[in-house]
Write a protein that holds these residues in place. Sequence first.
Motif, PDB file in Angstrom:
ATOM      1  N   SER A 179       0.827  -1.202   0.000  1.00 32.68           N
ATOM      2  CA  SER A 179       0.000   0.000   0.000  1.00 32.68           C
ATOM      3  C   SER A 179       0.868   1.260   0.000  1.00 32.68           C
ATOM      4  CB  SER A 179      -0.914  -0.031   1.222  1.00 32.68           C
ATOM      5  OG  SER A 179      -1.747   1.088   1.239  1.00 32.68           O
ATOM      6  N   LYS A 180       1.923   1.254   0.816  1.00 33.24           N
ATOM      7  CA  LYS A 180       2.836   2.414   0.883  1.00 33.24           C
ATOM      8  C   LYS A 180       3.551   2.635  -0.437  1.00 33.24           C
ATOM      9  CE  LYS A 180       3.942   2.247   5.848  1.00 33.24           C
ATOM     10  NZ  LYS A 180       4.956   1.795   6.827  1.00 33.24           N
ATOM     11  N   VAL A 181       4.069   1.545  -1.014  1.00 33.45           N
ATOM     12  CA  VAL A 181       4.829   1.679  -2.263  1.00 33.45           C
ATOM     13  C   VAL A 181       3.925   2.131  -3.403  1.00 33.45           C
ATOM     14  CG1 VAL A 181       6.292   0.487  -3.946  1.00 33.45           C
ATOM     15  CG2 VAL A 181       6.532  -0.042  -1.528  1.00 33.45           C
ATOM     16  N   ARG A 182       2.699   1.611  -3.437  1.00 32.74           N
ATOM     17  CA  ARG A 182       1.756   2.046  -4.482  1.00 32.74           C
ATOM     18  C   ARG A 182       1.507   3.550  -4.406  1.00 32.74           C
ATOM     19  NH1 ARG A 182      -1.301  -3.050  -3.568  1.00 32.74           N
ATOM     20  NH2 ARG A 182      -0.947  -4.378  -5.394  1.00 32.74           N
ATOM     21  N   GLN A 183       1.369   4.069  -3.187  1.00 28.83           N
ATOM     22  CA  GLN A 183       1.167   5.512  -3.000  1.00 28.83           C
ATOM     23  C   GLN A 183       2.368   6.306  -3.494  1.00 28.83           C
ATOM     24  OE1 GLN A 183      -1.549   7.331  -2.184  1.00 28.83           O
ATOM     25  NE2 GLN A 183      -2.566   5.345  -2.333  1.00 28.83           N
ATOM     26  N   VAL A 184       3.557   5.796  -3.171  1.00 33.48           N
ATOM     27  CA  VAL A 184       4.794   6.474  -3.604  1.00 33.48           C
ATOM     28  C   VAL A 184       4.891   6.476  -5.131  1.00 33.48           C
ATOM     29  CG1 VAL A 184       7.318   6.337  -3.568  1.00 33.48           C
ATOM     30  CG2 VAL A 184       6.041   5.977  -1.459  1.00 33.48           C
ATOM     31  N   LEU A 185       4.563   5.333  -5.752  1.00 32.06           N
ATOM     32  CA  LEU A 185       4.604   5.242  -7.210  1.00 32.06           C
ATOM     33  C   LEU A 185       3.571   6.164  -7.853  1.00 32.06           C
ATOM     34  CD1 LEU A 185       5.084   1.404  -7.818  1.00 32.06           C
ATOM     35  CD2 LEU A 185       6.638   3.212  -8.575  1.00 32.06           C
ATOM     36  N   LYS A 186       2.412   6.247  -7.220  1.00 30.44           N
ATOM     37  CA  LYS A 186       1.328   7.083  -7.735  1.00 30.44           C
ATOM     38  C   LYS A 186       1.734   8.551  -7.755  1.00 30.44           C
ATOM     39  CE  LYS A 186      -3.707   7.244  -7.239  1.00 30.44           C
ATOM     40  NZ  LYS A 186      -4.836   6.893  -6.366  1.00 30.44           N
ATOM     41  N   SER A 187       2.498   8.969  -6.732  1.00 27.06           N
ATOM     42  CA  SER A 187       2.882  10.378  -6.632  1.00 27.06           C
ATOM     43  C   SER A 187       4.214  10.673  -7.335  1.00 27.06           C
ATOM     44  CB  SER A 187       2.962  10.796  -5.161  1.00 27.06           C
ATOM     45  OG  SER A 187       3.867   9.984  -4.463  1.00 27.06           O
ATOM     46  N   MET A 188       4.800   9.652  -7.979  1.00 32.01           N
ATOM     47  CA  MET A 188       6.070   9.858  -8.683  1.00 32.01           C
ATOM     48  C   MET A 188       5.851  10.784  -9.888  1.00 32.01           C
ATOM     49  SD  MET A 188       8.586   6.900 -10.204  1.00 32.01           S
ATOM     50  CE  MET A 188      10.243   7.296 -10.783  1.00 32.01           C
ATOM     51  N   ASP A 189       6.705  11.759 -10.038  1.00 28.31           N
ATOM     52  CA  ASP A 189       6.599  12.717 -11.140  1.00 28.31           C
ATOM     53  C   ASP A 189       6.698  11.978 -12.483  1.00 28.31           C
ATOM     54  OD1 ASP A 189       8.491  14.611 -13.099  1.00 28.31           O
ATOM     55  OD2 ASP A 189       6.825  15.638 -12.125  1.00 28.31           O
ATOM     56  N   PRO A 190       5.722  12.167 -13.392  1.00 33.55           N
ATOM     57  CA  PRO A 190       5.717  11.443 -14.674  1.00 33.55           C
ATOM     58  C   PRO A 190       6.978  11.673 -15.507  1.00 33.55           C
ATOM     59  CG  PRO A 190       3.606  12.533 -14.323  1.00 33.55           C
ATOM     60  CD  PRO A 190       4.523  13.024 -13.247  1.00 33.55           C
ATOM     61  N   THR A 191       7.530  12.893 -15.440  1.00 34.02           N
ATOM     62  CA  THR A 191       8.754  13.192 -16.194  1.00 34.02           C
ATOM     63  C   THR A 191       9.924  12.389 -15.649  1.00 34.02           C
ATOM     64  OG1 THR A 191       7.930  15.446 -16.512  1.00 34.02           O
ATOM     65  CG2 THR A 191      10.244  15.046 -17.036  1.00 34.02           C
ATOM     66  N   LEU A 192      10.019  12.348 -14.327  1.00 25.86           N
ATOM     67  CA  LEU A 192      11.080  11.558 -13.693  1.00 25.86           C
ATOM     68  C   LEU A 192      10.919  10.086 -14.038  1.00 25.86           C
ATOM     69  CD1 LEU A 192      13.476  11.250 -11.712  1.00 25.86           C
ATOM     70  CD2 LEU A 192      11.799  11.046  -9.866  1.00 25.86           C
ATOM     71  N   ARG A 193       9.685   9.622 -14.012  1.00 22.80           N
ATOM     72  CA  ARG A 193       9.424   8.219 -14.316  1.00 22.80           C
ATOM     73  C   ARG A 193       9.885   7.883 -15.731  1.00 22.80           C
ATOM     74  NH1 ARG A 193       3.409   5.951 -14.209  1.00 22.80           N
ATOM     75  NH2 ARG A 193       3.823   4.316 -15.684  1.00 22.80           N
ATOM     76  N   SER A 194       9.551   8.763 -16.665  1.00 23.50           N
ATOM     77  CA  SER A 194       9.947   8.561 -18.059  1.00 23.50           C
ATOM     78  C   SER A 194      11.472   8.556 -18.208  1.00 23.50           C
ATOM     79  CB  SER A 194       9.319   9.655 -18.922  1.00 23.50           C
ATOM     80  OG  SER A 194       9.693   9.502 -20.249  1.00 23.50           O
ATOM     81  N   GLN A 195      12.126   9.468 -17.501  1.00 16.45           N
ATOM     82  CA  GLN A 195      13.601   9.518 -17.530  1.00 16.45           C
ATOM     83  C   GLN A 195      14.199   8.222 -16.983  1.00 16.45           C
ATOM     84  OE1 GLN A 195      14.440  13.005 -15.197  1.00 16.45           O
ATOM     85  NE2 GLN A 195      14.198  14.421 -16.910  1.00 16.45           N
ATOM     86  N   GLU A 196      13.638   7.755 -15.862  1.00 10.38           N
ATOM     87  CA  GLU A 196      14.163   6.533 -15.248  1.00 10.38           C
ATOM     88  C   GLU A 196      13.906   5.318 -16.141  1.00 10.38           C
ATOM     89  OE1 GLU A 196      13.427   5.896 -11.112  1.00 10.38           O
ATOM     90  OE2 GLU A 196      14.357   7.808 -10.535  1.00 10.38           O
ATOM     91  N   ASP A 197      12.749   5.300 -16.832  1.00  8.59           N
ATOM     92  CA  ASP A 197      12.468   4.222 -17.797  1.00  8.59           C
ATOM     93  C   ASP A 197      13.589   4.136 -18.838  1.00  8.59           C
ATOM     94  OD1 ASP A 197      10.019   3.177 -16.888  1.00  8.59           O
ATOM     95  OD2 ASP A 197       8.849   4.722 -17.925  1.00  8.59           O
ATOM     96  N   ASP A 198      13.954   5.302 -19.384  1.00 10.92           N
ATOM     97  CA  ASP A 198      14.989   5.352 -20.424  1.00 10.92           C
ATOM     98  C   ASP A 198      16.349   4.925 -19.884  1.00 10.92           C
ATOM     99  OD1 ASP A 198      13.167   6.178 -22.298  1.00 10.92           O
ATOM    100  OD2 ASP A 198      13.672   8.314 -22.144  1.00 10.92           O
ATOM    101  N   ILE A 199      16.699   5.430 -18.685  1.00 10.21           N
ATOM    102  CA  ILE A 199      18.004   5.115 -18.100  1.00 10.21           C
ATOM    103  C   ILE A 199      18.122   3.612 -17.811  1.00 10.21           C
ATOM    104  CG2 ILE A 199      19.485   5.443 -16.068  1.00 10.21           C
ATOM    105  CD1 ILE A 199      18.242   8.323 -15.892  1.00 10.21           C
ATOM    106  N   ILE A 200      17.092   3.051 -17.168  1.00  5.35           N
ATOM    107  CA  ILE A 200      17.124   1.626 -16.802  1.00  5.35           C
ATOM    108  C   ILE A 200      17.248   0.750 -18.043  1.00  5.35           C
ATOM    109  CG2 ILE A 200      15.733  -0.265 -15.835  1.00  5.35           C
ATOM    110  CD1 ILE A 200      14.581   1.897 -13.843  1.00  5.35           C
TER     111      ILE A 200
END
Length: 242
Positions: A23-44
């Motif tokens: 539940s905690k991790v889902r909340q953290v993922l939900k509030s993750m900035d979409p731009t940051l998420r996209s950047q991390e997708d590319d880096i990983i």
Amino acid sequence: MSNNNREHENLEFIFKQKRILRSKVRQVLKSMDPTLRSQEDDIIQSIVLDAPWFKSSKRLCAYISCSALREVDTSKLLSQILRNPSTDGSMLQTAKKLYVPRVEDKNSNMRMFNISRMDDLVANSMNILEPASVDADGNDREDVMHANDAVDLFILPGLAFDRSGRRLGRGGGYYDTFLKNYKELAKERNWRQPLFVALSYSVQMVDEEIIPLTPNDVLVDALVSPSGVIPISPAALERMKP
């Protein structure tokens, strides 16, 4: 109190801890900035694509990422795996064989089927892309559990991870059940065990010992996060040497 009752209580406590953490991790993922998420997708994905242990893998099992579940994107990895080596004029790119998951029922049963292109996937009831059990010609797809050759690499999803190899799934038990069965198969056939590599956003990394373990949980060999590759098991340390 009997041992059975004690074990049952311990498991119930662990499952409760896991539900709270999910539940905690889902909340953290939900509030993750979409731009940051996209950047991390590319880096990983870039880290994986550049890695010698990925390039040398000939047979792979990988998940089809679902943005609604906020999983690390695998679209570039899948495109690279499915790329025909002869189309770009370079024979340096070794042809790879890809197996992707299909959930069979609600009893933690999952299978991995071979696909040769992204068009082989169809959306299931949850709108998650999966392979149909038969191909366009009506032939049964190859099930990885019946394949003649060993899988080199599994690319795995999850909700949370730590540096000791613990992985928190979504609670269905599909991957732990499947990975356990595949490890047994590899052992029976005297195959080298595949590497289990999980992909993790920076916010999914937790301190060690926070993720509770049950006897059925399968540890991962390595993690790939935006900060790089984290080899964990002796096999990963050996195969991921710089």
